[in-house]
Design an enzyme around this catalytic site. Sequence first.
Site, PDB file in Angstrom:
ATOM      1  N   TYR A  47     -35.842 -26.083 -67.842  1.00 26.72           N
ATOM      2  CA  TYR A  47     -35.017 -26.366 -69.024  1.00 26.72           C
ATOM      3  C   TYR A  47     -34.855 -25.095 -69.841  1.00 26.72           C
ATOM      4  O   TYR A  47     -35.832 -24.381 -70.067  1.00 26.72           O
ATOM      5  CB  TYR A  47     -35.664 -27.450 -69.894  1.00 26.72           C
ATOM      6  CG  TYR A  47     -34.760 -28.665 -69.992  1.00 26.72           C
ATOM      7  CD1 TYR A  47     -33.533 -28.560 -70.652  1.00 26.72           C
ATOM      8  CD2 TYR A  47     -35.094 -29.871 -69.392  1.00 26.72           C
ATOM      9  CE1 TYR A  47     -32.680 -29.650 -70.707  1.00 26.72           C
ATOM     10  CE2 TYR A  47     -34.241 -30.955 -69.445  1.00 26.72           C
ATOM     11  CZ  TYR A  47     -33.033 -30.839 -70.105  1.00 26.72           C
ATOM     12  OH  TYR A  47     -32.183 -31.892 -70.147  1.00 26.72           O
ATOM     13  N   GLU A  49     -32.345 -24.752 -72.796  1.00 27.20           N
ATOM     14  CA  GLU A  49     -31.312 -24.893 -73.841  1.00 27.20           C
ATOM     15  C   GLU A  49     -31.317 -23.661 -74.731  1.00 27.20           C
ATOM     16  O   GLU A  49     -32.368 -23.176 -75.137  1.00 27.20           O
ATOM     17  CB  GLU A  49     -31.589 -26.149 -74.675  1.00 27.20           C
ATOM     18  CG  GLU A  49     -31.185 -27.415 -73.954  1.00 27.20           C
ATOM     19  CD  GLU A  49     -31.463 -28.675 -74.769  1.00 27.20           C
ATOM     20  OE1 GLU A  49     -31.984 -28.560 -75.885  1.00 27.20           O
ATOM     21  OE2 GLU A  49     -31.147 -29.764 -74.274  1.00 27.20           O
ATOM     22  N   ASP A 193      -6.165 -20.037 -68.362  1.00 27.38           N
ATOM     23  CA  ASP A 193      -7.096 -20.719 -67.467  1.00 27.38           C
ATOM     24  C   ASP A 193      -6.823 -20.191 -66.059  1.00 27.38           C
ATOM     25  O   ASP A 193      -5.872 -20.618 -65.403  1.00 27.38           O
ATOM     26  CB  ASP A 193      -6.866 -22.230 -67.564  1.00 27.38           C
ATOM     27  CG  ASP A 193      -7.759 -23.019 -66.618  1.00 27.38           C
ATOM     28  OD1 ASP A 193      -8.430 -22.403 -65.774  1.00 27.38           O
ATOM     29  OD2 ASP A 193      -7.757 -24.260 -66.734  1.00 27.38           O
ATOM     30  N   THR A 219     -12.933 -21.331 -63.223  1.00 25.65           N
ATOM     31  CA  THR A 219     -13.978 -21.906 -62.391  1.00 25.65           C
ATOM     32  C   THR A 219     -14.618 -20.736 -61.657  1.00 25.65           C
ATOM     33  O   THR A 219     -14.087 -19.623 -61.648  1.00 25.65           O
ATOM     34  CB  THR A 219     -13.411 -22.871 -61.331  1.00 25.65           C
ATOM     35  OG1 THR A 219     -12.516 -22.131 -60.505  1.00 25.65           O
ATOM     36  CG2 THR A 219     -12.679 -24.039 -61.972  1.00 25.65           C
ATOM     37  N   LYS A 222     -13.519 -21.282 -56.776  1.00 21.27           N
ATOM     38  CA  LYS A 222     -12.249 -21.218 -56.035  1.00 21.27           C
ATOM     39  C   LYS A 222     -12.124 -19.810 -55.454  1.00 21.27           C
ATOM     40  O   LYS A 222     -12.906 -19.466 -54.572  1.00 21.27           O
ATOM     41  CB  LYS A 222     -11.108 -21.641 -56.955  1.00 21.27           C
ATOM     42  CG  LYS A 222     -11.277 -23.112 -57.407  1.00 21.27           C
ATOM     43  CD  LYS A 222     -10.211 -23.598 -58.363  1.00 21.27           C
ATOM     44  CE  LYS A 222     -10.552 -25.016 -58.841  1.00 21.27           C
ATOM     45  NZ  LYS A 222      -9.606 -25.516 -59.855  1.00 21.27           N
ATOM     46  N   ARG A 228     -20.106 -24.046 -57.576  1.00 21.32           N
ATOM     47  CA  ARG A 228     -19.247 -24.836 -58.464  1.00 21.32           C
ATOM     48  C   ARG A 228     -19.667 -24.582 -59.907  1.00 21.32           C
ATOM     49  O   ARG A 228     -20.850 -24.695 -60.238  1.00 21.32           O
ATOM     50  CB  ARG A 228     -19.380 -26.341 -58.191  1.00 21.32           C
ATOM     51  CG  ARG A 228     -19.265 -26.758 -56.759  1.00 21.32           C
ATOM     52  CD  ARG A 228     -19.002 -28.240 -56.640  1.00 21.32           C
ATOM     53  NE  ARG A 228     -17.649 -28.490 -57.057  1.00 21.32           N
ATOM     54  CZ  ARG A 228     -16.574 -28.204 -56.316  1.00 21.32           C
ATOM     55  NH1 ARG A 228     -16.717 -27.689 -55.117  1.00 21.32           N
ATOM     56  NH2 ARG A 228     -15.381 -28.440 -56.771  1.00 21.32           N
TER      57      ARG A 228
HETATM   58  C1  LIG Z   1      -9.724 -26.483 -60.807  1.00 20.75           C
HETATM   59  C2  LIG Z   1      -9.186 -26.290 -62.181  1.00 20.75           C
HETATM   60  C3  LIG Z   1      -9.930 -26.621 -63.329  1.00 20.75           C
HETATM   61  C4  LIG Z   1     -11.162 -27.499 -63.316  1.00 20.75           C
HETATM   62  O1  LIG Z   1     -12.209 -27.144 -62.630  1.00 20.75           O
HETATM   63  P1  LIG Z   1     -13.394 -28.194 -62.327  1.00 20.75           P
HETATM   64  O2  LIG Z   1     -14.512 -27.269 -62.013  1.00 20.75           O
HETATM   65  O3  LIG Z   1     -12.944 -29.054 -61.230  1.00 20.75           O
HETATM   66  O4  LIG Z   1     -13.652 -28.943 -63.591  1.00 20.75           O
HETATM   67  C5  LIG Z   1      -9.435 -26.284 -64.568  1.00 20.75           C
HETATM   68  N1  LIG Z   1      -8.251 -25.669 -64.685  1.00 20.75           N
HETATM   69  C6  LIG Z   1      -7.495 -25.365 -63.619  1.00 20.75           C
HETATM   70  C7  LIG Z   1      -6.196 -24.686 -63.829  1.00 20.75           C
HETATM   71  C8  LIG Z   1      -7.931 -25.674 -62.328  1.00 20.75           C
HETATM   72  O5  LIG Z   1      -7.159 -25.409 -61.275  1.00 20.75           O
END
Ligand SMILES: *Cc1c(COP(=O)(O)O)cnc(C)c1O
Length: 426
Positions: A47, A49, A193, A219, A222, A228
């Site tokens: 933990y 935090e 994003d 993220t 990807k 993840r």
């Molecule tokens: C995949 C994605 C997310 C979210 O990611 P998670 O880890 O699945 O919550 C947010 N914004 C965009 C543009 C994405 O393609």
Amino acid sequence: MQKDTAIFSLINKELERQRRGLELIASENFTSLQVMQAMGSVLTNKYAEGYPGRRYYGGCEIVDQTEQLAIDRLKAVFNIEYANVQPHSGAQANAAVMLAILQPGDAILGLDLSMGGHLTHGSAVNFSGKIYKPHFYGVTKEEGIIDYEMLEAKAREVKPKLIICGASAYSRDIDYARIRKVADEVGAFVLADIAHPAGLIAKGLLSYPFDHCHIVTSTTHKTLRGPRGGVIMMKKDVENPFGLKDIKGNLRMMSNLMDMAVFPGTQGGPLEHVIAAKAIAFGEILTDEFTTYAHQVKSNAQTMAAAFTNRGYNIISGGTDNHLMLIDLRNKNISGKKAEQVLQLADITANKNMVPYDDKSAFVTSGIRFGVAAITTRGLNEEHMENVVDLIDRSLMNADNETELAAIRKKVNELMSAFNLYPELG
Ligand SMILES: *Cc1c(COP(=O)(O)O)cnc(C)c1O
């Protein structure tokens, strides 16, 4: 306690599935073994935090160091001054950013989900569309590229407090400078994003958002090829006031707001095992091997797009600048849903996706999305793309021919058997 054979035999089956198939889901990738080892380590027991050096628990002297390494490496990857590596996912990162700078009911402006945007950019079924007042821009009907004039007109009309750019099914680069210009005019923050193309941005293969966007989220699983998870990032905004009454553009103040919004704002204890895995992935991104990988991803995507176009497939916007492409299947007389199912029978994994101005529902869709980040990690290069497109095309053209689909699946399995995936796992 005996090893849980019910679960571990299923994990082995999943390994076999990943090994034998063509993985074309644009948001997936294969992490390195060391990334997975960190995720399965004793750090999961801790933990922590708070943040390195200011925790609410004892015994954090080791995880302070792993988390600090993750922060420092991420800063080096993107040449930035602020990084928060604790968000559990991309959606959590976006939730924290909005909590940090918005009040409930504030107007936000994002790319429409049906035009390639993401749920967390204001969709009615998501927190972002329930807590805030969502407005949307789209892509042009003719070219399928972001309609910047519409974005500007909407921004002037609804005066959003936040403009969100970045997408899940958009294959072109983004003009961040242009978006920032109208944001300054109306007094809005800009959030980029970069969940999808982050790995290409890290290597300079797409425009650099940090000089124009106040905040950047991503993220890590990807194109960054890590575990993840999510991250929040900022570069010094040259002490430029945001034109907002209540917040002055000051990196230190913004950093505190972001940190507070992640913990205690939206999360409890950080996943230190995942954060260590993020640190490993960021370290990998800093190597020349990843530079080569990112270039190969871009080249594979362009070769694949050209091969589809040659076969009469209609790629939205006519091609790709990144790792993915969205195909409108209407001239091929097959829905996205059916295409996804048919490809599955050939061990080719992809996802159905709405196309801009789609006349079918989100459950059926007219489109399918392909990405090459995962197959590039497997080792496929330009020479294989023609073959991959041929296997996809043959599958779609034989949608109701199970014998032919079985024959294609055999070809897919043969192709993939030449590219070892996690040989260390036996
Ligand atoms: C995949 C994605 C997310 C979210 O990611 P998670 O880890 O699945 O919550 C947010 N914004 C965009 C543009 C994405 O393609």
